[in-house]
Design an enzyme around this catalytic site. Structure first.
Site, short mmCIF file in Angstrom:
data_model
loop_
_atom_site.label_atom_id
_atom_site.label_comp_id
_atom_site.label_asym_id
_atom_site.label_seq_id
_atom_site.Cartn_x
_atom_site.Cartn_y
_atom_site.Cartn_z
N THR A 56 0.85 -1.33 -0.07
CA THR A 56 -0.65 -0.01 -0.42
C THR A 56 1.01 0.94 -0.05
O THR A 56 2.21 1.37 -0.58
CB THR A 56 -0.82 -0.59 0.98
N GLY B 209 -0.77 -4.12 5.43
CA GLY B 209 -1.80 -4.76 6.13
C GLY B 209 -1.96 -4.37 7.09
O GLY B 209 -1.94 -3.20 7.45
N1 GLY Z 1 -5.11 -4.17 1.38
C1 GLY Z 1 -4.90 -3.53 2.73
C2 GLY Z 1 -6.00 -2.94 3.60
O1 GLY Z 1 -6.64 -2.07 3.39
O2 GLY Z 1 -6.14 -3.81 4.67
#
Ligand code: GLY
Length: 559
Positions: free
Chosen positions: A365, A458
């Site tokens: 991310t 995450g």
């Molecule tokens: N894809 C990671 C989150 O949104 O937590």
């Protein structure tokens, strides 16, 4: 100081000062995941754009230069403090209309390996372009075209590939080959070599349609047709109607009070805002009186104990608020947290199986932070979920699709790729947003921005964010120290595992192991933080990444 480059007024600006009546130079700052987004955000602020303009331009640039996570095929959250008021732009992906609760289960009811993580079935309907459009409609000051143009140029003319990016691409391609996962990622990215120019003509054409037609340039017309046709050809379920139906949403940010600060943070479908407020408040309730040494055994243990309770609540109560009634007030009530924190002992690990939800008896991310010359701020976290998302590039449109469907709970009691559990609150339903850990956060004092923070990673995002706040507030660290001091994370399951960065002291590691914890050294996050200390800005990007932070004076402060 590799990542922190401070600029003062440039020579050209001094010339302006000489010939014109003096304007007031005002400080601004950006802390971004790469140099292209950093330079673009600065240029937009210097043209007189505000923090939201700079964020939108940077977001599109990252779609070109940071394919691991920067995206138009994914989603995210933008937290805004503008003219003294907060706003939260939710551009999280949604499940397609044809999605259903058991779509990742085989006929025996078992979760099918990797189906929600790689390939055509892993993607939710992308939200990024709609999110940027909504942010611009509500808060932008420069023309849309001006904000998308830098990305078009970088896609069309190419950009120089950072060696770290080249290496991640090669590692990803080898991993896919080793696992025999068939995705078309290598067809598009195998030519991206260290220190060489890399052009993306299909992506440039898509970005041009977005530049010229706004939101409709992605969700309708040629781009929508390309996406839907590609889906049909490969057995995917995102349709033209799904794209047409997608709406970004403006939501009320969560506001909590902690140690004299107003913590402006992310509401559901983020789990992070509720989680960091629970974490910060329970820490104050559970820690012994008097200061705890930073990253000492007791400090790590108490925060891990809090983490057990936070993640038990996350699994049970958090999901898309448009589909599930999230008990936000109850989860943040002082008396609830006081009750929840009792039972935390300084020297003993609570039994994992006994930590239940309390109300009844990865990874890739990216995040950036911006403060403009008027004191407005943006904390933006954006994602396609894991590094390079689903590994699927939309042929003809040139962008990578997310694998965000894995953030739903595929089956109660079965962990997702981040080890997170979930139940009814986060089960798959058509058009629903999957629960996220992204936690863009702004600390305010007397309604002035004091800190802008956020992280990828995450479920570890939540730890990175609350620890960055403790680092700044409790331990009075500079921005550079905040982002680079070793962090740690515990989330109830896997049992008593503390994931941590390199640099935690060996004697602390030994003592934690003696208590019964299992220590797992693995880096997480790539933080980009700005701190306002007594009116002076301090910005930093984490050294392990390829980010670039700048504090600079700008003369263009009329708006
Ligand atoms: N894809 C990671 C989150 O949104 O937590």
């Amino acid at each position: 100081m590799r990542t922190l480059i401070k600029y003062t007024v440039s020579v050209s600006l001094l010339v302006v000062l000489f010939f014109h009546p003096p304007l007031l130079a005002k400080q601004a700052a950006v802390a971004m995941p790469d140099s292209y987004s950093s330079d673009t955000a600065r240029a937009i602020l210097e043209q007189g754009g505000n923090a939201i303009d700079a964020a939108i331009a940077a977001q599109f640039v990252l779609a070109v230069t940071l394919p691991e996570a920067g995206n138009i095929g994914g989603g995210g959250f933008m937290l805004i403090q503008k003219d003294g008021k907060g706003d939260f732009i939710d551009y999280r992906e949604t499940a397609p209309a044809a999605a259903h609760r058991d779509m990742y289960l085989d006929e025996k009811g078992n979760v099918i390996d990797n189906m929600s993580v790689y390939g055509i079935h892993a993607s939710g309907v992308p939200g990024s372009v709609a999110g940027m459009w909504l942010a611009h409609q509500k808060h932008g000051s420069l023309e849309w075209k001006t904000l998308v143009d830098p990305a078009v140029k970088l896609a069309e003319d190419g950009f120089i590939v950072h060696p770290k990016l080249a290496s991640s691409i090669q590692k990803y391609i080898s991993r896919m080959q080793k696992k025999s996962i068939k995705v078309n990622f290598a067809d598009y990215f195998s030519d991206a070599k260290a220190n060489k120019t890399f052009k993306q003509p299909e992506l440039a054409a898509t970005l041009k349609r977005i530049r010229d037609n706004g939101k409709a340039g992605f969700y309708e017309g040629e781009t929508a047709k390309i996406i839907a046709t590609f889906m049909k050809q490969h057995g995917g379920i995102i349709s033209e109607q799904d794209l047409k139906d997608y709406q970004a949403k403006s939501r009320m940010p969560i506001k909590g009070h902690w140690r004299g600060f107003e913590v402006l943070t992310s509401p559901p479908p983020s789990s992070g805002g509720i989680a960091i407020l629970q974490w910060l408040k329970m820490y104050d309730l559970a820690k012994p009186t008097g200061p705890l040494e930073h990253n000492s055994t007791r400090y790590v243990h108490i925060l891990a104990e809090v983490g057990k309770r936070v993640f038990a609540d996350r699994a049970e109560y958090l999901g898309d608020p448009d589909f599930y009634d999230v008990p936000k007030t109850a989860l943040l009530a002082d008396d609830y947290l006081a009750k929840r924190a009792t039972g935390i002992r300084n020297d003993v690990i609570s039994t994992t199986e006994n930590i239940k939800p309390g109300l009844h008896e990865s990874e890739q991310t990216t995040h950036f932070s911006i403060i403009d010359q008027w004191g407005n701020a943006v904390a933006n976290t954006t994602t396609i979920n894991l590094s390079f998302g689903s590994g699927v590039v939309v042929s003809g449109a040139g962008f990578i699709l997310n694998d965000e469907m894995d953030d739903f709970s595929a089956k109660p009691g079965v962990m997702n790729v981040f080890g997170a559990l979930g139940g009814e609150a986060n089960e798959i339903q058509p058009h629903k947003r999957m629960l996220s850990s992204m936690t863009p956060t702004i600390l305010l004092q007397d309604n002035k921005v004091k800190m802008v923070t956020g992280s990828p990673g995450g479920t570890t995002i939540i730890s990175s964010v609350y620890e960055s706040i403790l680092n700044a507030v409790e331990f009075n660290m500079s921005a550079e120290q905040v982002v680079n001091s070793p962090r740690f994370h515990h989330q109830l399951w896997p049992k008593n595992v503390i994931r941590h960065h390199k640099g935690l002291e060996p004697k602390v590691i030994k003592a934690l192991e003696k208590m019964g914890y299992k220590l797992d050294e693995r880096h997480f996050g790539d933080m980009h933080v700005i701190i306002n200390k007594d009116g002076k800005l301090d910005a930093a990007s984490e050294e392990s990444g390829r980010g670039k932070a700048m504090v600079f004076d700008t003369l263009n402060s009329s708006n």
